[in-house]
Design a protein around this motif. Structure first.
Motif, PDB file in Angstrom:
ATOM      1  N   HIS A 185      -1.359  -7.335  -1.408  1.00 32.02           N
ATOM      2  CA  HIS A 185      -0.519  -7.786  -2.515  1.00 32.02           C
ATOM      3  C   HIS A 185       0.903  -7.255  -2.368  1.00 32.02           C
ATOM      4  N   VAL A 186       1.031  -6.016  -1.886  1.00 34.10           N
ATOM      5  CA  VAL A 186       2.352  -5.423  -1.690  1.00 34.10           C
ATOM      6  C   VAL A 186       3.068  -6.088  -0.515  1.00 34.10           C
ATOM      7  N   VAL A 187       2.325  -6.311   0.567  1.00 35.47           N
ATOM      8  CA  VAL A 187       2.942  -6.812   1.797  1.00 35.47           C
ATOM      9  C   VAL A 187       3.139  -8.321   1.759  1.00 35.47           C
ATOM     10  N   MET A 188       2.097  -9.060   1.324  1.00 29.91           N
ATOM     11  CA  MET A 188       2.116 -10.522   1.430  1.00 29.91           C
ATOM     12  C   MET A 188       2.325 -11.233   0.102  1.00 29.91           C
ATOM     13  N   PHE A 225      -1.673  -5.368   9.372  1.00 28.56           N
ATOM     14  CA  PHE A 225      -0.892  -5.091   8.168  1.00 28.56           C
ATOM     15  C   PHE A 225       0.428  -4.411   8.521  1.00 28.56           C
ATOM     16  N   ALA A 226       0.393  -3.518   9.495  1.00 29.39           N
ATOM     17  CA  ALA A 226       1.622  -2.835   9.897  1.00 29.39           C
ATOM     18  C   ALA A 226       2.633  -3.832  10.453  1.00 29.39           C
ATOM     19  N   ALA A 227       2.161  -4.736  11.313  1.00 31.08           N
ATOM     20  CA  ALA A 227       3.057  -5.738  11.892  1.00 31.08           C
ATOM     21  C   ALA A 227       3.589  -6.682  10.821  1.00 31.08           C
ATOM     22  N   SER A 228       2.715  -7.090   9.897  1.00 33.21           N
ATOM     23  CA  SER A 228       3.142  -7.992   8.830  1.00 33.21           C
ATOM     24  C   SER A 228       4.170  -7.317   7.929  1.00 33.21           C
ATOM     25  N   GLY A 233       9.955  -6.852   6.432  1.00 30.30           N
ATOM     26  CA  GLY A 233      10.920  -5.864   5.979  1.00 30.30           C
ATOM     27  C   GLY A 233      10.452  -5.045   4.801  1.00 30.30           C
ATOM     28  N   VAL A 234       9.116  -4.917   4.667  1.00 37.50           N
ATOM     29  CA  VAL A 234       8.572  -4.181   3.526  1.00 37.50           C
ATOM     30  C   VAL A 234       8.939  -2.703   3.601  1.00 37.50           C
ATOM     31  N   ASP A 235       9.024  -2.166   4.822  1.00 33.03           N
ATOM     32  CA  ASP A 235       9.348  -0.746   4.961  1.00 33.03           C
ATOM     33  C   ASP A 235      10.741  -0.435   4.424  1.00 33.03           C
ATOM     34  N   LEU A 236      11.723  -1.312   4.711  1.00 32.25           N
ATOM     35  CA  LEU A 236      13.074  -1.096   4.190  1.00 32.25           C
ATOM     36  C   LEU A 236      13.120  -1.258   2.679  1.00 32.25           C
ATOM     37  N   GLN A 237      12.374  -2.230   2.160  1.00 35.62           N
ATOM     38  CA  GLN A 237      12.338  -2.422   0.714  1.00 35.62           C
ATOM     39  C   GLN A 237      11.712  -1.219   0.013  1.00 35.62           C
ATOM     40  N   LEU A 238      10.658  -0.676   0.608  1.00 35.50           N
ATOM     41  CA  LEU A 238       9.992   0.480   0.019  1.00 35.50           C
ATOM     42  C   LEU A 238      10.916   1.691  -0.002  1.00 35.50           C
ATOM     43  N   LEU A 239      11.644   1.914   1.098  1.00 40.49           N
ATOM     44  CA  LEU A 239      12.577   3.035   1.145  1.00 40.49           C
ATOM     45  C   LEU A 239      13.695   2.859   0.124  1.00 40.49           C
ATOM     46  N   ALA A 240      14.172   1.610  -0.023  1.00 40.60           N
ATOM     47  CA  ALA A 240      15.238   1.351  -0.995  1.00 40.60           C
ATOM     48  C   ALA A 240      14.754   1.599  -2.428  1.00 40.60           C
ATOM     49  N   GLN A 241      13.511   1.190  -2.738  1.00 38.56           N
ATOM     50  CA  GLN A 241      12.972   1.404  -4.075  1.00 38.56           C
ATOM     51  C   GLN A 241      12.754   2.888  -4.365  1.00 38.56           C
TER      52      GLN A 241
END
Length: 263
Positions: A185-188, A225-228, A233-241
């Motif tokens: 749900h978080v990633v996709m 999941f890591a590749a997706s 760009g979920v990693d950048l969004q998570l860091l920004a949040q």
């Protein structure tokens, strides 16, 4: 030849080809690696999640039918749900209506192919002819009404149904389904793929234990999941949040690969 009849005949041919190929290919996936299968991994997982219940197969396909119909009416295009979800599940439901022997029904490519061809003929013909017969002024109204309804079916109704099935399958399967469903749900943006994968991994561990096969399967899911997450760009969004500055090398890597999150 009237336009409606032309659309009907062409839809019947296209539907037969789609249904025949998709259903036979899905059935062949159950015989891999002895034979080459043809189908999406999500289709195989969703078929297994219905636990060989004809009613569950029909209900699952029906949930995506409204979305496909709304898309056909509003945009004039058939979604991938037609050949990946609706046709295989309805073919499976018809195939197992009077016979629950998997070797003779869902796992039988020939039987599935013919049932799938019949489903494809009816389904594609109905979608295309009804979409073509509706005036353009009403197409927007239909899309505005059916669109939100289908979105509610896909999210959150379908995730809840699959999560309940995962929990009902056992503690380990429910745990994997809950964890991967939340991550999906978080990633996709939709928990269903993660819950289905959780059911597959949980059942594999229940049946085989932590063998090499189950470890490879779990590792492949984690890598998926890591590749997706990276590609979205979920990693950048998570860091920004989290109000954390992203490392320069990570931002540069996303910029080079074109996977920067959309503002």
């Amino acid at each position: 030849m009237p336009q409606t009849l032309t659309i009907l005949l062409e839809s019947a041919v296209i539907g037969a080809l789609i249904g025949f190929g998709a259903s036979a290919g899905v059935a062949r996936m159950f015989h891999a690696p002895k034979v080459q299968g043809m189908g999406a991994f999500r289709t195989l997982g969703e078929l297994n999640a219905c636990e060989n219940d004809p009613v569950a197969h029909f209900s699952f396909g029906l949930g995506f039918f409204f979305n496909a119909w709304a898309s056909a009416v509003g945009t004039g295009a058939l979604t991938s749900d037609v050949d990946h979800r609706i046709v295989p599940h309805w073919a499976a439901a018809l195939s197992m209506a009077r016979n629950r022997n998997l070797a003779e029904t869902l796992h039988n490519p020939r039987r599935m192919a013919f049932f799938g061809a019949g489903v494809g003929i009816v389904l594609v013909s109905v979608l295309n002819t009804t979409a073509a017969s509706i005036p353009s002024s009403l197409q927007k109204v239909a899309a505005d009404v059916l669109g939100p309804a289908s979105e509610w079916l896909i999210n959150p109704v379908m995730p809840i149904v699959f999560w309940m099935a995962a929990v009902d399958a056992g503690r380990r399967t429910g745990g994997w389904g809950t964890a991967l469903g939340g991550l999906a749900h978080v990633v996709m943006g939709n928990a269903v793929p993660g819950i289905v994968l959780g059911i597959v991994v949980g059942k594999a561990v229940d049946d085989l234990g932590w063998t090499r096969v189950s470890r490879v399967l779990a590792g492949a899911v984690v890598l998926l999941f890591a590749a997706s997450a990276f590609l979205r760009g979920v990693d950048l969004q998570l860091l920004a949040q989290m109000k954390v500055s992203a490392p320069g090398w990570l931002s540069h890597l996303h910029a080079v690969t074109g996977t920067e999150p959309t503002p």
